[in-house]
Scaffold this motif. Structure first.
Motif, short mmCIF file in Angstrom:
data_model
loop_
_atom_site.label_atom_id
_atom_site.label_comp_id
_atom_site.label_asym_id
_atom_site.label_seq_id
_atom_site.Cartn_x
_atom_site.Cartn_y
_atom_site.Cartn_z
N SER A 277 35.61 49.98 59.17
CA SER A 277 35.66 49.17 59.62
C SER A 277 35.80 48.22 58.90
N ARG A 278 36.36 46.62 59.28
CA ARG A 278 36.88 45.59 58.68
C ARG A 278 36.40 45.94 57.38
N GLU A 279 34.85 45.27 57.72
CA GLU A 279 34.30 44.90 56.43
C GLU A 279 34.36 45.64 55.06
N PHE A 280 34.38 47.38 55.63
CA PHE A 280 34.13 48.31 54.60
C PHE A 280 35.89 48.28 54.09
N GLU A 281 36.96 47.63 54.87
CA GLU A 281 37.75 47.76 53.81
C GLU A 281 38.16 46.73 52.84
N LYS A 282 37.89 45.78 53.11
CA LYS A 282 37.64 44.34 52.57
C LYS A 282 36.95 44.75 51.55
N ARG A 283 35.97 45.81 51.29
CA ARG A 283 35.49 46.10 49.97
C ARG A 283 36.13 47.05 49.33
N ALA A 284 36.72 47.99 49.64
CA ALA A 284 37.64 48.58 49.41
C ALA A 284 38.93 48.10 48.51
N ASP A 285 39.36 46.25 49.68
CA ASP A 285 39.98 45.82 48.38
C ASP A 285 39.53 45.39 47.31
N ARG A 286 38.46 45.10 47.62
CA ARG A 286 37.90 44.47 46.69
C ARG A 286 37.65 45.36 45.22
N GLY A 287 37.65 47.16 45.19
CA GLY A 287 37.13 47.64 44.63
C GLY A 287 38.41 48.01 44.03
N ALA A 288 40.02 47.97 44.64
CA ALA A 288 41.63 48.03 44.14
C ALA A 288 41.52 46.84 43.28
N ALA A 289 41.37 45.47 43.53
CA ALA A 289 41.76 44.26 42.93
C ALA A 289 40.93 44.76 41.87
N PHE A 290 39.63 44.37 41.42
CA PHE A 290 39.03 44.74 39.75
C PHE A 290 39.68 45.83 39.24
N TYR A 291 39.85 46.95 39.58
CA TYR A 291 40.59 48.12 39.05
C TYR A 291 41.47 47.31 38.82
N CYS A 292 42.49 46.36 39.05
CA CYS A 292 43.61 46.22 38.56
C CYS A 292 43.50 45.48 37.50
N VAL A 293 42.27 44.16 37.76
CA VAL A 293 41.93 42.53 36.87
C VAL A 293 41.23 43.69 35.32
N ARG A 294 40.37 44.52 35.62
CA ARG A 294 40.42 44.49 34.11
C ARG A 294 41.44 45.84 33.43
N LYS A 295 41.96 46.51 34.55
CA LYS A 295 43.17 46.74 33.48
C LYS A 295 44.07 46.20 32.82
N GLY A 296 43.95 44.92 33.32
CA GLY A 296 44.76 43.77 32.37
C GLY A 296 46.28 43.01 33.49
N TRP A 297 46.33 43.94 34.50
CA TRP A 297 47.39 43.52 35.26
C TRP A 297 47.28 42.28 36.02
N GLY A 298 45.82 42.32 36.63
CA GLY A 298 46.27 40.70 37.63
C GLY A 298 46.06 42.20 38.75
N VAL A 299 46.30 41.16 39.82
CA VAL A 299 46.03 41.46 41.22
C VAL A 299 47.78 42.02 42.13
N GLU A 300 48.77 41.34 41.66
CA GLU A 300 50.11 41.50 41.58
C GLU A 300 50.62 43.21 42.38
N PRO A 301 50.22 43.42 41.41
CA PRO A 301 50.44 45.25 41.65
C PRO A 301 50.23 45.82 42.95
N TYR A 302 48.99 45.37 43.30
CA TYR A 302 48.40 45.76 44.73
C TYR A 302 49.12 45.39 45.31
#
Length: 342
Positions: A277-302
């Motif tokens: 579902s679109r909601e599941f895809e949005k949640r997965a995108d948030r998971g990717a964004a959270f990972y990038c931010v936690r690594k100190g990259w910001g969301v730009e790589p994604y």
């Protein structure tokens, strides 16, 4: 004394006989004008059928006999005398008024919408985390075999590059939760472009084209984080539960293993035809964004990875199971909003 006219069916012939019915409180007496019918039946052995709208009322008699009458008041009096159908009075009143019926239909439709939109997803979320690991492994194995045969070829990435991708994957797996059984499989897409998908057991499949599409390896890591979020939040199993509805939910909760196995076999078709579902895809995108931010990259790589996959404004050729992804503009907007909050 209760007295009314009725049609009498003797249970042997289909043709009814007009009769007069009287009741003194202990028995029903049935007789016709010619005197060919004369019955004296104990009231306790008779069954007054519940009312149905404004249709003719029925009284069932012993040995298959039946009385039908339009005299509603007389039958109501019999019901009061015998104490039958008390719980059906409210239903009958509703059936007799179209506005009440319309309200009930609207209420039922609202309930079904609410249950489908909120009830089933909520139950599916709870049940998904109760599915045994062995069941998820079996479903994932069968699903991968189905999709590998139809949509992929062996990977053609150089060994050094493939080893580098696997190292990126191991790093993301360590950060996302080493307790989860994440595994990576690389495949060459057979005309499906740059894609990746995750199966319930933690198996993640990435195409050679996806690896080559990345601007840098941080974008590829973000994609892996996206897929691992699908696994961690049990999106595939939840999608299966929500798509198959109440029947499968009951099967899981009651331990009907045969039904569970049979229904779970539809997961490959479900992923190919409907996807997450679109909601599941949005949640997965948030998971990717959270990972990038936690690594100190910001969301730009994604962001760069998503733009690369949509280079030139055209959608990449992809499997139908990815067709539910939100649009690029919506995804980038969501990433920007996430970064502002974090």
């Amino acid at each position: 004394m209760i007295e009314f006219r009725a049609l009498y069916f003797d249970g042997k012939r289909s043709k009814p006989q007009p009769v007069t019915v009287s009741c003194d409180g202990a028995a029903i007496v049935i007789g016709d004008d010619e005197g060919s019918v004369r019955l004296d039946i104990p009231l306790a052995s008779c069954n007054v059928a519940p009312p149905l709208g404004k249709t003719r009322r029925s009284i069932r008699l012993p040995e298959g006999g039946l009385l039908e009458t339009d005299d509603m008041e007389a039958v109501d009096a019999l019901e009061r005398l015998t104490g039958s159908n008390r719980g059906m009075k409210a239903v009958h009143r509703l059936e007799s008024h179209w506005k009440a019926v319309a309200v009930c239909v609207a209420a039922l439709a609202l309930f079904l919408w609410a249950f489908t939109s909120y009830g089933i997803p909520l139950i599916a979320e709870r049940v998904a985390f109760a599915v045994p690991t062995a069941s998820m492994e079996r479903v994932s194995r069968d699903t991968f075999a189905f999709m590998d045969k139809r949509f992929f070829l062996p990977s053609e990435l150089p060994l050094r590059r493939a080893a580098g991708v696997e190292e990126i994957f191991r790093e993301v797996r360590k950060d996302m939760g080493p307790e989860d059984n994440y595994r990576l499989v690389l495949r060459k897409g057979r005309g499906i472009g740059a894609n990746a998908f995750a199966l319930p057991s933690g198996l993640i499949v990435a195409s050679d084209e996806l690896v080559k599409a990345g601007v840098d390896d941080r974008g590829l890591a973000a994609v892996f984080a996206h897929e691992m979020t699908h696994v961690k939040e049990r999106h595939a199993i939840r999608q299966l539960l929500q798509s198959t509805g109440v029947f499968f939910l009951i099967s899981v909760m009651t331990g009907d293993i045969a039904s569970v196995s049979s229904t779970a076999a539809s997961l490959p078709t479900l992923l190919v035809q409907t996807g997450y579902s679109r909601e599941f895809e949005k949640r997965a995108d948030r998971g990717a964004a959270f990972y990038c931010v936690r690594k100190g990259w910001g969301v730009e790589p994604y962001r760069l990875m998503l733009k690369s996959l949509h280079k030139g404004g055209a959608e990449p050729v992809r499997l139908p199971f990815l067709s539910t992804h939100p649009s690029l503009e919506e995804r980038l907007k969501n990433l920007d909003e996430f970064e502002k909050k974090h």
